[in-house]
Design an enzyme around this catalytic site. Structure first.
Site, mmCIF file in Angstrom:
data_model
loop_
_atom_site.group_PDB
_atom_site.id
_atom_site.type_symbol
_atom_site.label_atom_id
_atom_site.label_comp_id
_atom_site.label_asym_id
_atom_site.label_seq_id
_atom_site.Cartn_x
_atom_site.Cartn_y
_atom_site.Cartn_z
ATOM 1 N N HIS A 99 -3.295 8.162 15.989
ATOM 2 C CA HIS A 99 -3.329 6.959 15.143
ATOM 3 C C HIS A 99 -1.909 6.506 14.775
ATOM 4 O O HIS A 99 -1.552 5.337 14.956
ATOM 5 C CB HIS A 99 -4.145 7.270 13.877
ATOM 6 C CG HIS A 99 -4.237 6.151 12.894
ATOM 7 N ND1 HIS A 99 -5.371 5.384 12.744
ATOM 8 C CD2 HIS A 99 -3.338 5.668 11.997
ATOM 9 C CE1 HIS A 99 -5.162 4.465 11.805
ATOM 10 N NE2 HIS A 99 -3.947 4.628 11.325
ATOM 11 N N GLU A 100 -1.102 7.437 14.307
ATOM 12 C CA GLU A 100 0.246 7.060 13.871
ATOM 13 C C GLU A 100 1.121 6.649 15.051
ATOM 14 O O GLU A 100 1.946 5.743 14.945
ATOM 15 C CB GLU A 100 0.895 8.200 13.080
ATOM 16 C CG GLU A 100 0.152 8.600 11.800
ATOM 17 C CD GLU A 100 -0.109 7.447 10.834
ATOM 18 O OE1 GLU A 100 0.594 6.423 10.911
ATOM 19 O OE2 GLU A 100 -1.048 7.576 10.017
ATOM 20 N N TYR A 139 -10.843 1.980 10.184
ATOM 21 C CA TYR A 139 -11.149 2.711 8.962
ATOM 22 C C TYR A 139 -12.655 2.917 8.828
ATOM 23 O O TYR A 139 -13.462 2.194 9.418
ATOM 24 C CB TYR A 139 -10.662 1.907 7.753
ATOM 25 C CG TYR A 139 -9.188 2.065 7.424
ATOM 26 C CD1 TYR A 139 -8.323 2.760 8.257
ATOM 27 C CD2 TYR A 139 -8.669 1.516 6.265
ATOM 28 C CE1 TYR A 139 -6.989 2.897 7.934
ATOM 29 C CE2 TYR A 139 -7.329 1.651 5.936
ATOM 30 C CZ TYR A 139 -6.492 2.348 6.773
ATOM 31 O OH TYR A 139 -5.177 2.479 6.440
ATOM 32 N N HIS A 196 0.399 3.148 16.021
ATOM 33 C CA HIS A 196 1.186 2.223 15.196
ATOM 34 C C HIS A 196 2.589 2.075 15.789
ATOM 35 O O HIS A 196 3.084 0.973 15.967
ATOM 36 C CB HIS A 196 1.326 2.746 13.766
ATOM 37 C CG HIS A 196 0.136 2.489 12.880
ATOM 38 N ND1 HIS A 196 -0.532 1.292 12.854
ATOM 39 C CD2 HIS A 196 -0.475 3.282 11.962
ATOM 40 C CE1 HIS A 196 -1.517 1.356 11.959
ATOM 41 N NE2 HIS A 196 -1.509 2.556 11.413
ATOM 42 N N HIS A 252 -4.290 -1.833 12.450
ATOM 43 C CA HIS A 252 -5.638 -1.306 12.225
ATOM 44 C C HIS A 252 -6.687 -2.243 12.806
ATOM 45 O O HIS A 252 -6.563 -3.466 12.729
ATOM 46 C CB HIS A 252 -5.891 -1.127 10.725
ATOM 47 C CG HIS A 252 -5.046 -0.050 10.135
ATOM 48 N ND1 HIS A 252 -4.419 -0.152 8.926
ATOM 49 C CD2 HIS A 252 -4.729 1.172 10.628
ATOM 50 C CE1 HIS A 252 -3.744 0.958 8.693
ATOM 51 N NE2 HIS A 252 -3.905 1.778 9.710
HETATM 52 ZN ZN LIG Z 1 -2.840 3.423 10.116
#
Ligand SMILES: [Zn+2]
Length: 283
Positions: A175-176, A231, A179, A185
């Site tokens: 996930h990071e 999320y 980014h 997101h």
């Molecule tokens: Zn994030």
């Protein structure tokens, strides 16, 4: 490097303690329509919320906003990507080499988990995380005060924080790093309102910006509930009620990816123009 970092107080301890109590009492209540908060315990957003109570509060740490996105306080508004292009450069051989450095603060096991997260990109995309060897731009993986990353290449060493307290999981690493490769997101996508309903009335005060919408480049890919960038339905809930509901099927599972989805991988391959005939396969 001469980037001015500031300390931010974004995740108030009071707020989070309060929300924990509310969540706990909600879990013990009977009505839940088949979805319990604890079912989302391992979701990206639950882990981020938990680990990021103090994100960005440490000395010399960047401002952390939108859950886990580091922002440069010198920039008033625009995403740095839009101003100067934030892709990592493509090498003549078609691969995209992203130099990294991992802090020595991690245990061997933690380091191994991080390395596996890095390696997962090489097995499905043309992204190659390579040990730093005097390159100018690189990701600097450290255990700071939470899980967070800048969006896209920033120039010079850029922090990717994977706190030893709650961030060293393969899907959080992915996930990071997504980014850092330039992705936002999933629920902030330009077309999200056709796919999810945001219930701002259930969002913790001060956390509304997590649910902003961005003019994203969706690369022609469909909205993806199963993205590791999505999320969970209770993300930043103030009252144990959902903050994100899928539409039209409210019961669809969202935000529980335990690894990059097929579409996450496809998007990396599209954004970086990887040779899709090699990489665009079902994992
Ligand atoms: Zn994030």
């Amino acid at each position: 490097m001469h980037i001015r970092f500031q300390i931010a107080l974004l995740f108030g301890t009071f707020c989070s303690v309060q929300s924990f109590i509310i969540k706990a009492s909600y879990e013990s209540s009977a009505e839940n329509e088949g979805y319990l908060l604890k079912d989302d315990d391992f979701s990206v957003s639950t882990l981020l919320e938990r680990a990021n109570l103090n994100a960005g509060k440490g000395e010399n740490e960047p401002l952390v906003m939108f859950g886990d996105i580091a922002v440069d306080t010198d920039l008033k508004n625009a995403d740095p990507c839009t101003a100067r292009g934030c892709l990592w450069p493509k090498a003549p051989d078609g691969n995209v080499y992203v130099p990294f450095r991992i802090s020595s603060a991690y245990s061997a096991r933690e380091r191994n988990t991080i390395m596996q997260g890095l390696a997962s990109f090489a097995s499905s995309t043309c992204i190659r995380f390579v040990p730093l060897d005097r390159q100018e731009d690189f990701v600097d993986i450290q255990s700071l005060s939470g899980c967070f990353s800048f969006v896209g290449r920033r120039g010079q060493g850029q922090n990717v924080s994977l706190s030893r307290r709650g961030c060293v999981f393969t899907h959080i690493v992915q996930h990071e790093l997504l980014h850092a490769l330039g992705f936002d997101h999933e629920q902030t996508r330009s077309d999200r309102d056709q796919n999810v309903r945001i219930l701002l009335e259930n969002v913790m005060q001060g956390q509304e910006s997590n649910f902003r919408r961005i003019r994203t480049n969706n690369l022609g890919t469909p909205y993806d509930y199963n993205s590791v960038m999505h999320y969970g339905r209770f993300a930043f809930s103030s009252n144990g009620q959902p903050t994100i509901l899928p539409i039209p099927d409210e019961n669809a599972v969202i935000g529980r990816a335990s690894q990059m989805s097929t579409l996450d991988i496809r998007r990396v391959n599209l954004l970086y123009r990887c040779n899709s005939t090699i990489y665009d396969k079902e994992p």
